[in-house]
Write a protein that holds these residues in place. Structure first.
Motif, short mmCIF file in Angstrom:
data_model
loop_
_atom_site.label_atom_id
_atom_site.label_comp_id
_atom_site.label_asym_id
_atom_site.label_seq_id
_atom_site.Cartn_x
_atom_site.Cartn_y
_atom_site.Cartn_z
N ILE A 237 -4.40 5.90 18.35
CA ILE A 237 -3.38 5.86 17.30
C ILE A 237 -4.04 6.05 15.94
CG2 ILE A 237 -1.65 4.37 16.18
CD1 ILE A 237 -1.12 3.10 18.89
N LEU A 238 -5.17 5.37 15.69
CA LEU A 238 -5.87 5.53 14.42
C LEU A 238 -6.41 6.95 14.26
CD1 LEU A 238 -7.84 2.17 14.08
CD2 LEU A 238 -5.95 2.96 12.66
N PRO A 244 -6.18 5.67 5.15
CA PRO A 244 -6.80 4.40 5.56
C PRO A 244 -5.82 3.50 6.29
CG PRO A 244 -6.38 4.43 3.20
CD PRO A 244 -6.10 5.81 3.69
N ALA A 245 -6.32 2.83 7.32
CA ALA A 245 -5.42 2.00 8.14
C ALA A 245 -6.21 0.94 8.88
CB ALA A 245 -4.65 2.87 9.12
N LEU A 257 -10.29 -0.31 12.51
CA LEU A 257 -9.93 0.16 11.17
C LEU A 257 -10.48 1.55 10.95
CD1 LEU A 257 -12.83 -0.25 9.49
CD2 LEU A 257 -12.08 -2.62 9.47
N ASP A 258 -9.94 2.22 9.93
CA ASP A 258 -10.39 3.57 9.62
C ASP A 258 -10.19 3.81 8.13
OD1 ASP A 258 -11.27 6.27 10.37
OD2 ASP A 258 -9.24 6.87 9.81
N GLY A 259 -11.25 4.20 7.45
CA GLY A 259 -11.15 4.57 6.05
C GLY A 259 -11.02 3.41 5.09
N VAL A 260 -11.33 2.19 5.54
CA VAL A 260 -11.26 1.01 4.68
C VAL A 260 -12.52 0.17 4.86
CG1 VAL A 260 -8.74 0.84 4.56
CG2 VAL A 260 -9.95 -0.18 6.48
N VAL A 298 -2.53 1.61 4.45
CA VAL A 298 -2.52 1.46 3.00
C VAL A 298 -1.60 2.53 2.45
CG1 VAL A 298 -3.90 1.42 0.90
CG2 VAL A 298 -4.85 0.53 3.05
N ALA A 299 -0.55 2.11 1.70
CA ALA A 299 0.54 3.01 1.35
C ALA A 299 0.13 4.06 0.33
CB ALA A 299 1.73 2.21 0.83
N ALA A 300 0.65 5.25 0.54
CA ALA A 300 0.56 6.30 -0.47
C ALA A 300 1.71 6.11 -1.45
CB ALA A 300 0.63 7.68 0.20
#
Length: 400
Positions: A237-238, A244-245, A257-260, A298-300
């Motif tokens: 899913i990631l 980032p999530a 996690l990814d990108g954080v 993380v919201a855009a």
């Protein structure tokens, strides 16, 4: 987090229980009549006496709360978080009850007795005190005792003879230790060993406290295993998620996690819901349910898209979930598929009794319905809400 206070036994090694019981009785009688006692009670006991006096408990009157009926007791056990621990607790403390002098009790965080084990002779003596399954042994119900005082003080405690606030309990001794949920730090309940006052031993409290810590260790291992399962589900899913999530369990513990920046836990709301949420230290995030937890993006700057659920019927029912940047499927059991179909046709929600009537033809199977819905909500995360049972706001449901 502060370290727990060390357990304090009522009796030191080598002390004469009968002589100490006589001293305690003199302290108790003086304290209850307003005279100067010959000695002070232990601080944990003195503080408890102050609390129970303020709660209106009377030393010569048993004021136990009503005992839970069998249905409420069953539900309390199922929701306590202690059910998986009962057998290991009984096994580790079996040596204390095998001779027939003590009983083993597991109570929940409110002091309700959920399980007991011991020989009938001692259980019958406990029954005469109201020390039965479904009874409340919180301090404000029955005064100073190892269950209620362990909960109120946050520490393992032994209560001997006249340290009990209610006079009819003076023939007993008990040792109780709180059990904490490692995911939240909150107390799940208390493990207690009780018996006639003559059975007191200073090592009993240390053993009960050690078994409580072993139970917490088992809960930590089970939590790690669930995070490992969530990590395996989250990886694909990631990989498909833009930006980032985090993949977290229902308590905010991070499985992947990814990108954080790495962290072990994020501050989820107490009752998280799908959609945009502000998370302290992170900012605006879009929460999407996933099997066993949440995908937290993380919201855009743009508004989040809706979460869609497609219920596919037939001989092999399927639940298809799609969010802004992730999608997954779940294969429900026929019973779960039936419950989901009912909720899709009743967006306003259904009570356990209404679901029982629709599924079983009568409204008396509420416990079975709640058990099934609890399992279903674990599979589908934040897609489902309770009281009444329904799909959460912002989830678009279709059936095919």
């Amino acid at each position: 987090m502060s370290l727990p206070l060390s357990p304090e036994p009522a009796l030191a090694a080598g002390d004469d229980p009968r002589a100490y019981a006589a001293v305690l009785q003199a302290v108790y009688d003086a304290s209850m009549t307003g005279r100067k006692p010959p000695a002070r009670p232990r601080s944990v006991i003195g503080q408890s006496w102050e609390r129970v006096r303020a709660a209106g408990v009377l030393p010569d009157i048993d004021t136990t709360a009503p005992v839970l009926n069998s249905m409420d007791l069953h539900e309390r056990r199922a929701s306590s978080g202690l059910q998986q621990l009962v057998d290991p607790l009984m096994h580790h403390l079996d040596t204390l009850i095998v001779d027939g002098e003590n009983i083993l009790v597991v109570a929940d965080a409110a002091g309700r007795v959920l399980w007991r084990n011991g020989v009938n002779r001692v259980l019958h003596r406990a029954d005469r005190l109201g020390f039965a399954e479904g009874a409340s042994w919180a301090e404000d119900s029955v005064g100073t005792n190892a269950i209620g005082t362990a909960l109120a003080s946050g520490r393992a405690v032994q209560v001997f003879s006249a340290e009990h606030f209610v006079r009819s309990h003076h023939e007993w001794t008990c040792a109780g230790a709180p059990i904490h949920d490692p995911r939240t730090g909150r107390v799940l309940g208390v493990i207690d060993v009780s018996g006639p006052a003559a059975t007191i031993h200073p090592t009993t409290l240390a053993l009960v406290d050690t078994v409580a810590r072993l139970a917490e260790s088992g809960l930590r291992e089970a939590h790690r295993a669930r995070l490992d399962e969530l990590r395996a589900v989250a990886a694909p899913i990631l990989a498909r998620s833009a930006g980032p999530a985090f993949a977290v369990d229902p308590y905010g513990w991070v499985a992947a996690l990814d990108g954080v920046a790495p962290r072990t836990q994020i501050p989820l709301p107490r009752h998280p819901a799908a959609g945009r949420q502000y998370l302290r230290g992170i900012g605006d995030c879009d929460l999407e349910p996933m099997p066993g937890g949440w995908l937290v993006r993380v919201a855009a700057a743009d508004a989040p898209e809706q979460i869609r659920v497609e219920l596919v019927g037939g001989r092999e029912p399927l639940v298809k979930v799609s969010g802004p940047n992730a999608a997954w499927v779940h294969r429900p059991s026929p019973r779960h598929a039936q419950l989901l179909d009912l909720l899709a046709r009743h967006p306003e929600g259904l009570s356990a009794a209404q679901l029982s009537l629709a599924v079983f033809g009568n409204a008396d199977q509420r416990i079975a319905v709640r058990s099934e819905m609890s399992r279903l909500r674990k599979h589908l995360g934040g897609l489902l809400a309770a009281n009444p049972y329904r799909f959460t706001d912002g989830v678009v449901v279709t059936t095919t």
